[in-house]
Design an enzyme around this catalytic site. Sequence first.
Site, mmCIF file in Angstrom:
data_model
loop_
_atom_site.group_PDB
_atom_site.id
_atom_site.type_symbol
_atom_site.label_atom_id
_atom_site.label_comp_id
_atom_site.label_asym_id
_atom_site.label_seq_id
_atom_site.Cartn_x
_atom_site.Cartn_y
_atom_site.Cartn_z
ATOM 1 N N ASN A 9 17.393 2.569 2.607
ATOM 2 C CA ASN A 9 16.134 1.982 3.073
ATOM 3 C C ASN A 9 16.159 0.496 2.730
ATOM 4 O OD1 ASN A 9 13.537 1.231 3.644
ATOM 5 N ND2 ASN A 9 12.600 2.344 1.940
ATOM 6 N N LYS A 11 14.147 -1.736 3.555
ATOM 7 C CA LYS A 11 12.816 -2.365 3.465
ATOM 8 C C LYS A 11 12.830 -3.657 4.294
ATOM 9 C CE LYS A 11 12.358 -0.037 -0.891
ATOM 10 N NZ LYS A 11 11.643 0.115 -2.134
ATOM 11 N N HIS A 98 6.336 6.486 3.458
ATOM 12 C CA HIS A 98 7.003 5.866 2.304
ATOM 13 C C HIS A 98 5.943 5.308 1.361
ATOM 14 C CE1 HIS A 98 9.100 2.858 -0.088
ATOM 15 N NE2 HIS A 98 10.146 3.642 0.069
ATOM 16 N N GLU A 100 5.515 2.598 -0.135
ATOM 17 C CA GLU A 100 4.985 1.258 0.150
ATOM 18 C C GLU A 100 4.024 1.284 1.329
ATOM 19 O OE1 GLU A 100 8.862 -0.519 0.183
ATOM 20 O OE2 GLU A 100 8.954 -0.119 -1.962
ATOM 21 N N GLU A 170 9.897 10.747 -3.896
ATOM 22 C CA GLU A 170 10.059 9.431 -4.509
ATOM 23 C C GLU A 170 8.875 9.153 -5.419
ATOM 24 O OE1 GLU A 170 12.792 6.682 -1.997
ATOM 25 O OE2 GLU A 170 10.772 6.549 -1.223
ATOM 26 N N GLY A 176 11.804 0.772 -7.252
ATOM 27 C CA GLY A 176 11.998 -0.657 -7.478
ATOM 28 C C GLY A 176 11.723 -1.092 -8.904
ATOM 29 N N SER A 215 14.904 3.919 -7.665
ATOM 30 C CA SER A 215 15.872 3.238 -8.532
ATOM 31 C C SER A 215 17.225 3.940 -8.619
ATOM 32 C CB SER A 215 15.283 3.014 -9.935
ATOM 33 O OG SER A 215 14.178 2.124 -9.858
#
Length: 251
Positions: A9, A11, A98, A100, A170, A176, A215
């Site tokens: 991904n 991003k 996701h 985010e 996740e 992150g 991560s």
Amino acid sequence: MKRPVLAANWKMNNGPTAAKIFMDAFLAGYAPRTDRTVIIFPPAVSLPAVAAAAAASRRNDVVAGVQNIHWAEKGAFTGEISAPMAKDAGAAVVLVGHSERRHVFGETDAQCAKKCLAASRAGLPFMLCVGETIQQREARETEKVVIHQLREGLSQVPNLISADFMLAYEPVWAIGTGLTASAGDASAIHTVLRSELRDMVGTRADEIPILYGGSVNSANAASLLGAPEIDGLLVGGASVEAASWLSIAQI
Ligand code: PGA
């Protein structure tokens, strides 16, 4: 898709020029494999570059995906793309929900449900992402939260038993941040998700890949992938550079 599924991904990284350079380097170093599938989720503008590079390499173990879609087929939704458009541009799968999208852009379970429905209608496989925040984890609500996200996200998909989809667990606190769920902790949540899926679609649940993300890097990927019920990895930061991604995809 063959398991394990190793998904990158990117991003909001790697525009079309960088995407082409990445793909040339990655494909040169990654021999075709029949034992796994690699998915690259570039920003939408880089999807044609990634899809074209994968197609030109004449292999089916590396495919392109898209990070987000709108639930409508077309219309007055400035800045959005639809499932049929993503498919037309070469996407073989779409990420839905996701963290985010949920936490930075306020996407709700109801919107995720509409996106899963839209992807199904377009014949575009989707990967529904679920995961708890640190507050939810500390309040011991992880199982409740991910089950709720799973049930709500899939609630509108027609013929769920034959729908083409995957899941990604996740934990929000691991994305992150450099913090990773231990293989044992992640595996325990994957087991919960699998049993919930069995409740929903019976033995077909065993064919649905459940990926872990948060991560992941070349140092922890092997132990996560080796844990029970972890069928793949969804990798953000460590997937943006071709050399780093190569070392994870080859694990
Ligand atoms: P990360 O991101 O690997 O950078 O934690 C994972 C993801 O957001 O999919």
